[in-house]
Every structure is written in structure tokens, then in C-alpha cells.
Design a protein around this motif. Structure first.
Motif, short mmCIF file in Angstrom:
data_model
loop_
_atom_site.label_atom_id
_atom_site.label_comp_id
_atom_site.label_asym_id
_atom_site.label_seq_id
_atom_site.Cartn_x
_atom_site.Cartn_y
_atom_site.Cartn_z
N ARG A 1 32.18 91.72 29.85
CA ARG A 1 32.42 92.52 30.58
C ARG A 1 32.29 92.95 32.26
O ARG A 1 32.73 93.36 32.52
CB ARG A 1 31.65 93.51 30.05
CG ARG A 1 30.16 94.19 28.91
CD ARG A 1 31.38 94.86 28.25
NE ARG A 1 32.63 94.29 27.47
CZ ARG A 1 33.06 93.61 26.67
NH1 ARG A 1 31.90 93.23 25.97
NH2 ARG A 1 34.24 92.93 26.22
N LEU A 2 31.72 91.12 32.44
CA LEU A 2 31.97 91.01 33.76
C LEU A 2 33.34 90.70 34.02
O LEU A 2 34.16 90.72 35.56
CB LEU A 2 31.32 90.55 34.23
CG LEU A 2 29.62 90.37 34.42
CD1 LEU A 2 28.33 88.72 34.78
CD2 LEU A 2 29.33 90.82 35.73
N HIS A 3 34.56 89.94 33.16
CA HIS A 3 35.73 89.51 33.32
C HIS A 3 36.43 90.94 33.44
O HIS A 3 37.34 90.65 34.31
CB HIS A 3 36.35 88.81 32.06
CG HIS A 3 35.50 87.10 32.60
ND1 HIS A 3 35.10 86.93 31.58
CD2 HIS A 3 35.13 86.60 33.77
CE1 HIS A 3 34.60 85.13 31.89
NE2 HIS A 3 34.98 85.00 33.40
N GLU A 4 36.49 91.92 32.79
CA GLU A 4 36.38 93.02 32.56
C GLU A 4 37.07 93.69 33.76
O GLU A 4 37.24 94.55 34.59
CB GLU A 4 36.38 94.04 31.37
CG GLU A 4 36.58 93.81 30.54
CD GLU A 4 35.73 94.70 28.91
OE1 GLU A 4 36.26 94.05 27.75
OE2 GLU A 4 35.31 95.26 28.85
N ASN A 5 35.67 93.63 34.75
CA ASN A 5 34.98 94.50 35.69
C ASN A 5 35.78 93.84 37.03
O ASN A 5 35.60 94.14 38.56
CB ASN A 5 33.59 94.34 36.15
CG ASN A 5 32.91 96.26 35.24
OD1 ASN A 5 33.54 97.21 35.67
ND2 ASN A 5 32.62 95.61 34.16
N GLY A 6 36.24 92.42 36.99
CA GLY A 6 37.16 91.66 37.80
C GLY A 6 36.93 90.46 38.68
O GLY A 6 36.86 90.72 39.59
N VAL A 7 35.70 89.97 38.15
CA VAL A 7 34.53 88.86 38.80
C VAL A 7 34.77 87.47 37.97
O VAL A 7 34.47 87.83 36.98
CB VAL A 7 33.35 89.62 39.35
CG1 VAL A 7 33.51 90.65 39.93
CG2 VAL A 7 32.64 89.77 37.43
N ASN A 8 34.85 86.40 39.07
CA ASN A 8 34.51 85.06 37.77
C ASN A 8 33.21 84.94 37.58
O ASN A 8 32.17 85.72 38.04
CB ASN A 8 34.77 83.97 39.44
CG ASN A 8 36.08 84.09 39.50
OD1 ASN A 8 36.71 84.53 38.96
ND2 ASN A 8 36.89 83.43 40.69
N VAL A 9 32.19 84.65 36.62
CA VAL A 9 31.23 84.34 36.32
C VAL A 9 31.02 82.99 35.68
O VAL A 9 31.86 81.56 35.68
CB VAL A 9 31.46 84.56 34.64
CG1 VAL A 9 29.47 84.55 34.31
CG2 VAL A 9 31.42 86.00 34.59
N ILE A 10 29.71 82.54 37.01
CA ILE A 10 29.75 81.30 36.30
C ILE A 10 27.48 81.51 35.21
O ILE A 10 26.89 82.12 36.19
CB ILE A 10 28.71 80.55 37.30
CG1 ILE A 10 30.03 79.95 38.06
CG2 ILE A 10 27.85 79.14 37.46
CD1 ILE A 10 29.44 79.48 39.87
N LEU A 11 27.86 80.65 33.94
CA LEU A 11 26.75 81.37 32.77
C LEU A 11 26.21 79.88 32.82
O LEU A 11 26.46 78.63 32.49
CB LEU A 11 27.17 81.48 31.48
CG LEU A 11 25.99 81.80 30.79
CD1 LEU A 11 25.74 82.69 30.96
CD2 LEU A 11 27.62 82.28 29.23
N MET A 12 24.60 80.41 32.90
CA MET A 12 23.77 79.04 33.57
C MET A 12 22.45 79.46 32.77
O MET A 12 21.91 80.13 32.30
CB MET A 12 22.95 79.55 34.91
CG MET A 12 22.57 78.13 35.20
SD MET A 12 21.06 77.73 36.96
CE MET A 12 22.61 78.45 37.85
#
Length: 413
Positions: free
Chosen positions: A28-39
Motif C-alpha cells: 500500500r505504501l508503494h502504491e502511495n508513491g513512497v520508498n520503503v525500508i522494512l526493518m
């Protein structure tokens, strides 16, 4: 115009127990146009989704081996260790400008772990915690920083028609916060902190107006316990240059056991740091509780006032007022910088004036007498005024004295 940089949101959580949910919200975050770092901060098992920062790295950042934590079978110790490691890593990511927001999902243990890491980030960095605990007492999680709590409604256990919508909302919210930018309002103005309660609002508003005319920017803190803690945290971080501590009511809650205590160290930070401060006795006529049926039985026969359906006020006794006077005097006596104490002789709140419910000359006399008995006037300037605390003349006098103290401190530097 320069190229806009895509913001990055750090997703922090326990991927052994919440991996499916984290995988869903990452999409959902990628769909909202942001990069993600999963920790990954889980220690119970293998992650259900591949992280960008592993649990081994998180544990190592706190000086632990994740498998030793697992073998010890001490969940509390493991949460504490992983929280410390996560805090270290998110702090580094922020320093490297690789973190523009942080989001977490969890129950009680996960919320404690994730919010500890969030509290290590500066105020202003977007922080969103989706939690099963968000509908209760959130103070242990939020502390004195700007964590946004979102109640998950259902447990964070699988994706269903309810959790899907709530997690999608959370993704949209943190993405929007990470993309948002505030206008630069600093303008080089000196920051002054002021403390306010509903029953001291007229005084603070008048003082704020006076100080703004003098060129200061005023940060007003609601004296709700966390308000006082937030103010003093900003002092220790070097943001605050002067303090108009008109509303010291949090000390009454700390003494008597009300719900809005800022802790026993309240009213000490400015003195320790040498920050110019002008202090008064705002709302020391009251202790705060929740709805009337939550007031402890020991206080049921006391003078109570139902301020609104969720707040009940209790009048402080002469004995309590005397102890408050003693404590305030001893704290101010330790100040390393200029300090002035303003005493209103006709009431310390709107409802403590003559003719109002909490008007109690005996209690007021006990407060003032104890102050005078213990105050070191070679350190603390004492100013009496024959007004109530909300009189405009009282407020302006406090504000002007703070301006004078600040100007004198600048001249001495």
C-alpha cells in the motif's frame, strides 16, 4: 526547480508474528508513491516476509546476539534489547536523510518496542503507530513526542475486510505526512515557552500577545503532564530561550496523585540550564482526575468540580498547598539562571477568585506562607501583585519581566 526526492518510510515491526500484515502495508505504501525500508525486530521465529534490515542487524546495533536473546526465553528483555537496537538504527537512517517517516503495527509488546524507537527521533518527523492499545492510556507509548496513535479496532492478525481498510488508511496517512512540508516560520525569532490550562488561558493569551509584540515566538504547552514534559524536553534540546511558567498545576497532581503529573522533576529543567524563567502559581488550587466516578474513594468527600464529562477537579487543601509552596521554593532556589516568581494575591485560577467555587483564603495563605518561608530571595526575585492570576496587568507584568531577564542574559553573554 530541483528534482523532487521520493520520501522513504521505515516500516518497523516483528515480522515473525506480523509479517503478512507488514507485507500488505508495504504494498500500500508503494502504491502511495513512497520508498520503503522494512526493518525486522522480531525474535521468536523467522520473518514471514523478507526485511531490508534483519533482526540480526537490529540486535547487533544494541550489542546483542539475536539467538542468545531467543535462547534466554525472556520476552521482556528481548523487547528491550530490540527496541534499543531499532532506536539506534532509525536514528542513523534519519541522520543519513534516509527516513522521512516511520510506521509500526502491533499489540502491547510490539507497540512498546516500536514507540521506543520512534521516541528517539526528533519532533516533526512523522511517526504513526497502528495499535490495539491506541484506545486506552497511550501516555507510556507517546511520552513527550509527536507519535500519532491509530486504533486498529480488530487485532493485527491477518488481512480481512476491516484490517485491510485500516491498514490502507494508515499507509495513506504516513505517506501523506512524509510528503508534506511545512513553511519555514523560524524567521530567527527567539523561542519562549509558556504553560497554560483552561483556568489560566486569559493570562497566557495576554502574556503571549505582549511577548509577540516584543518580537518573540511563543510555544504554549497545555499543562497536562506530558505538556510540561514536552516543554522541558525542548529546553534540554536547546530550543527554548526563555520560560513563562505561569501554570505549575502539574506539581499538584504529582503531590496528591492526580492524572496529570509531569513527574517529580517538573520545574527543574530551566533552573538547571540557566534559562531565564518567570514563574507563577497557576491552577495550584486543583488536582485533576478523569470522569467523576473514577475519583479515588479516599477523595470522594473532598470539594470536587466536574469541569466536563471527562475531567473532574479537586480543590487542594491547606496542607497540600503548604507542601506545594515548599517544593516550588526549593526547586527555584537551585536555579543557575535568572528567575522571578510572581504571586497573585487574589486567586491562582478563574475558579479560585472570590465568589468562585475553589476560592479558599486559608489554602491560598498556606501556599504563599510556605513559599515565603522557604524561598531564597537572594536567588529568586519575588513579585507580589494584588490581583488574580488572569488580570491583564498581572499577565503583562510577567511577560515584560521575562523580556527584561532575557535581554539582561544576552547582554551578559
Amino acid at each position: 526547480m530541483g528534482q523532487q526526492v521520493t520520501p522513504t518510510v521505515v516500516l518497523l515491526g516483528t515480522l515473525d508474528t506480523k509479517g503478512i500484515e507488514y507485507g500488505y502495508i508495504r504494498e500500500r505504501l508503494h502504491e502511495n508513491g513512497v520508498n520503503v525500508i522494512l526493518m525486522d525486530a522480531g525474535v521468536l521465529g523467522e520473518p514471514a516476509v523478507q526485511p531490508d534490515i534483519s533482526k540480526e542487524e537490529v540486535a547487533k546495533a544494541a550489542g546483542y546476539d539475536v539467538y542468545e536473546l531467543l535462547e534466554a526465553k525472556d520476552r521482556g528483555a528481548a523487547i528491550k534489547a530490540m527496541a534499543a537496537g531499532a532506536a539506534s538504527i532509525v536514528g542513523q537512517l534519519y541522520t543519513e536523510k534516509r527516513l522521512q517517516g516511520i510506521l509500526g503495527l502491533g499489540g502491547s509488546g510490539g507497540t512498546a518496542l516500536i514507540t521506543q524507537a520512534m521516541r528517539a527521533l526528533p519532533i516533526g518527523v512523522p511517526k504513526l503507530m497502528v495499535s490495539t492499545m491506541a484506545s486506552g492510556d497511550t501516555r507510556p507509548y507517546v511520552g513527550e513526542v509527536d507519535i500519532t496513535m491509530m486504533y486498529s479496532v480488530v487485532d493485527i492478525a491477518g488481512i480481512n475486510q476491516f484490517s485491510a481498510q485500516i491498514l490502507s488508511n494508515a499507509a495513506g496517512a504516513i505517506a501523506g505526512m512524509a510528503k508534506a512540508s511545512a513553511p519555514d516560520l523560524t524567521g530567527g525569532k527567539t523561542l519562549v515557552a509558556a504553560t497554560m490550562f483552561g483556568v489560566t488561558t486569559p493570562a497566557v493569551e495576554e502574556a503571549r500577545k505582549h511577548l509577540e509584540e516584543r518580537g518573540y515566538e511563543i510555544l504554549v504547552f497545555h499543562a497536562t503532564g506530558t505538556g510540561g514534559q514536552s516543554m522541558e524536553a525542548l529546553m534540554r534540546d536547546g530550543f527554548i530561550s526563555g520560560v513563562l511558567d505561569l501554570t505549575t498545576t502539574e506539581l499538584a497532581d504529582d503531590l496528591v496523585g492526580g492524572v496529570l503529573s509531569a513527574g517529580p522533576q517538573r520545574l527543574e529543567a530551566a533552573g538547571e540550564l540557566g534559562i531565564p524563567q518567570v514563574v507563577s502559581l497557576g491552577a495550584l488550587d486543583m488536582v485533576n482526575f478523569g470522569p467523576k466516578d473514577t475519583v479515588p474513594k479516599a477523595f470522594q468527600d473532598r470539594l470536587l468540580y466536574e469541569h466536563n464529562p471527562t475531567v473532574t477537579l479537586m480543590r487542594t487543601t491547606p496542607e497540600e498547598c503548604a507542601e506545594l509552596g515548599r517544593r516550588i521554593a526549593l526547586k527555584l532556589n537551585q536555579a543557575k539562571g535568572p528567575v522571578s516568581l510572581f504571586v497573585p494575591l487574589r486567586g491562582v485560577s478563574i475558579i479560585a477568585k472570590e465568589g468562585q467555587l475553589f476560592h479558599d483564603p486559608v489554602a491560598d495563605k498556606a501556599l504563599i506562607s510556605a513559599l515565603y518561608e522557604h524561598l531564597d530571595t537572594t536567588v529568586v526575585e519575588l513579585v507580589e501583585m494584588d490581583t488574580d492570576i488572569n488580570d491583564p496587568a498581572f499577565a503583562r507584568a510577567m511577560a515584560e519581566r521575562l523580556h527584561e531577564l532575557f535581554q539582561a542574559s544576552v547582554t551578559r553573554q
